[in-house]
Design a protein around this motif. Structure first.
Motif, short mmCIF file in Angstrom:
data_model
loop_
_atom_site.label_atom_id
_atom_site.label_comp_id
_atom_site.label_asym_id
_atom_site.label_seq_id
_atom_site.Cartn_x
_atom_site.Cartn_y
_atom_site.Cartn_z
N CYS A 152 0.85 -1.18 0.00
CA CYS A 152 0.00 0.00 0.00
C CYS A 152 0.89 1.24 0.00
O CYS A 152 1.91 1.28 0.70
CB CYS A 152 -0.90 0.00 1.23
SG CYS A 152 -1.86 1.52 1.43
N ARG A 153 0.50 2.24 -0.78
CA ARG A 153 1.15 3.54 -0.71
C ARG A 153 0.19 4.51 -0.04
O ARG A 153 -1.00 4.55 -0.37
CB ARG A 153 1.54 4.03 -2.09
CG ARG A 153 2.71 3.26 -2.70
CD ARG A 153 3.10 3.82 -4.05
NE ARG A 153 2.08 3.54 -5.05
CZ ARG A 153 1.63 4.43 -5.94
NH1 ARG A 153 2.09 5.67 -5.93
NH2 ARG A 153 0.71 4.08 -6.83
N ILE A 154 0.71 5.29 0.92
CA ILE A 154 -0.09 6.25 1.66
C ILE A 154 0.39 7.64 1.27
O ILE A 154 1.55 8.00 1.49
CB ILE A 154 0.06 6.05 3.18
CG1 ILE A 154 -0.37 4.63 3.57
CG2 ILE A 154 -0.77 7.09 3.94
CD1 ILE A 154 -0.01 4.26 5.00
N GLN A 155 -0.50 8.43 0.70
CA GLN A 155 -0.18 9.80 0.30
C GLN A 155 -0.96 10.76 1.18
O GLN A 155 -2.19 10.70 1.24
CB GLN A 155 -0.54 10.03 -1.17
CG GLN A 155 0.22 9.14 -2.14
CD GLN A 155 -0.28 9.24 -3.55
OE1 GLN A 155 -1.38 9.74 -3.80
NE2 GLN A 155 0.51 8.77 -4.51
N GLN A 156 -0.24 11.63 1.88
CA GLN A 156 -0.89 12.62 2.75
C GLN A 156 -0.05 13.89 2.74
O GLN A 156 1.13 13.86 3.13
CB GLN A 156 -1.05 12.09 4.17
CG GLN A 156 -1.86 13.01 5.07
CD GLN A 156 -2.31 12.34 6.35
OE1 GLN A 156 -1.50 11.85 7.12
NE2 GLN A 156 -3.62 12.29 6.58
N ASP B 8 2.43 16.48 1.62
CA ASP B 8 3.60 16.36 0.75
C ASP B 8 4.39 15.08 1.02
O ASP B 8 5.53 14.95 0.58
CB ASP B 8 4.51 17.58 0.91
CG ASP B 8 5.00 17.77 2.34
OD1 ASP B 8 4.57 17.00 3.23
OD2 ASP B 8 5.81 18.69 2.57
N ARG B 9 3.81 14.15 1.75
CA ARG B 9 4.51 12.91 2.08
C ARG B 9 3.87 11.71 1.40
O ARG B 9 2.66 11.66 1.21
CB ARG B 9 4.51 12.67 3.59
CG ARG B 9 5.20 13.75 4.40
CD ARG B 9 5.33 13.32 5.85
NE ARG B 9 5.84 14.40 6.69
CZ ARG B 9 6.12 14.26 7.98
NH1 ARG B 9 5.94 13.09 8.57
NH2 ARG B 9 6.57 15.28 8.68
N GLU B 10 4.71 10.74 1.06
CA GLU B 10 4.23 9.45 0.60
C GLU B 10 5.09 8.37 1.23
O GLU B 10 6.32 8.46 1.19
CB GLU B 10 4.29 9.32 -0.92
CG GLU B 10 3.84 7.93 -1.39
CD GLU B 10 3.75 7.79 -2.89
OE1 GLU B 10 4.17 6.73 -3.42
OE2 GLU B 10 3.26 8.75 -3.55
N ILE B 11 4.45 7.39 1.84
CA ILE B 11 5.16 6.23 2.37
C ILE B 11 4.54 4.98 1.78
O ILE B 11 3.39 4.99 1.36
CB ILE B 11 5.12 6.18 3.92
CG1 ILE B 11 3.68 6.03 4.42
CG2 ILE B 11 5.79 7.40 4.53
CD1 ILE B 11 3.57 5.77 5.91
N GLY C 272 2.95 13.63 11.00
CA GLY C 272 2.74 13.40 9.57
C GLY C 272 2.82 11.92 9.27
O GLY C 272 3.18 11.10 10.12
N ALA C 273 2.45 11.55 8.06
CA ALA C 273 2.51 10.15 7.67
C ALA C 273 3.94 9.63 7.85
O ALA C 273 4.90 10.26 7.42
CB ALA C 273 2.07 10.00 6.22
#
Length: 326
Positions: free
Chosen positions: A99-103, A105-108, A157-158
């Protein structure tokens, strides 16, 4: 939406699309995750069928949501946030797939065995994009349960907390144990282990901040912080005992004494000193000027006025009435 299984009504709810017509499966799944997680906006997959299951297990004010599903995207929009009456953090343990989590300006990205955290009060997108059938254990963390363990104004943040070199493996194993064993524990046992998990997450997040690094250098430090918070929350209870706070934190009475000794105090001295600090604040408060000194002492858990006066003078160098008259 009717829940098709409720094995333990007071703690567990479960949904499964297996008994739903293929053309209606995605709509059923969408309503299930909104019930389990708060308002979300999943985007439908291209295929008509959507084999998925959702299991919700309560942990006091928190919860575990164990979800299995095909590839798709889930978003939390500004409208979803506005329609929700509570705030939380989602702490996700990926069990299968990616899974990619975008929140912001961050993506993990999370692969199997990794844990990430993100905020329900900010828009996000979850791109479940690798694997024919994906699985996740998502912990619904009340916002206040995490924020009270972090420095003031800390920005969560994420983040992928399983990467932490000190406590990352503990976060993964604690989350996995809760996911696999929550229903075999009593709810109180589950809540206590959940508190340990949140303490570990707070350690990891605080380590990213210079302000929090010194007080969160180790698991013992994090447990000490939790212990002291538990004591301070119950200072006004007459007869507060080591056993009370040990149970609240989920550690042994012996470890309570060890942690407090490590920080240079005993349980009795820590309780009395903080009760005296609270009483001193009240005695200096103009709004409390008409309240009797004895009543203030009793409000702060003292049962003997002469003992209160003696300990107050030892700590502040004057009697309570002289302190008030300053």
């Amino acid at each position: 939406m009717q829940q098709i299984e409720r094995a333990i009504p007071s703690r567990q709810s479960a949904w499964n699309t297996a008994g739903v017509r293929p053309t209606e499966q995605f709509a059923y799944y969408r309503e299930a995750i909104c019930q389990a997680f708060m308002n979300l906006t999943p985007e439908p997959a291209a295929a008509a069928g959507f084999p998925a299951s959702v299991e919700h297990i309560r942990l006091g004010d928190a919860a575990i949501n164990r979800v299995s599903f095909p590839e798709h995207v889930v978003r939390r929009s500004a409208a979803d946030i506005a329609a929700s009456d509570r705030s939380c953090f989602y702490l996700n343990l990926k069990l299968a797939g990616r899974c990619r989590i975008q929140q912001g300006d961050r993506e993990i990205s999370l692969s199997s065995g990794q844990v990430g955290i993100f905020d329900s009060d900010r828009q996000f997108a979850l791109l479940h994009d690798r694997g024919p059938q994906l699985r996740v254990a998502s912990f619904w963390v009340p916002a206040e349960a995490l924020r009270e363990r972090l420095p003031a104004s800390f920005d969560v943040g994420a983040a992928r907390v399983s990467d932490d070199p000190f406590v990352g493996h503990l976060i993964v194993e604690t989350a996995r144990t809760l996911s696999e064993s929550a229903l075999r524990m009593t709810e109180d046992e589950g809540v206590r282990l959940f508190r340990v998990l949140i303490e570990l997450v707070a350690v990891s997040l605080s380590r990213r901040s210079r302000a929090g690094a010194a007080e969160s250098e180790s698991l013992a430090d994090a447990t000490t912080l939790a212990l002291k918070r538990a004591i301070r929350r119950r200072l006004r209870e007459p007869g507060l005992a080591v056993a009370d706070v040990a149970e609240a934190v989920g550690i042994s009475e012996r470890y309570v004494h060890k942690l407090l000794a490590r920080s240079g105090s005993s349980f009795t001295d820590y309780v009395i000193d903080h009760r005296l600090d609270g009483a001193a604040r009240d005695l200096g408060d103009p709004a409390m000027a008409d309240r009797a000194i004895g009543a203030i002492a009793f409000d702060w858990g003292f049962s003997d006025l002469s003992h209160f006066t003696r300990r107050f003078k030892q700590r502040f160098g004057c009697r309570p009435r002289d302190w008030r008259a300053r």
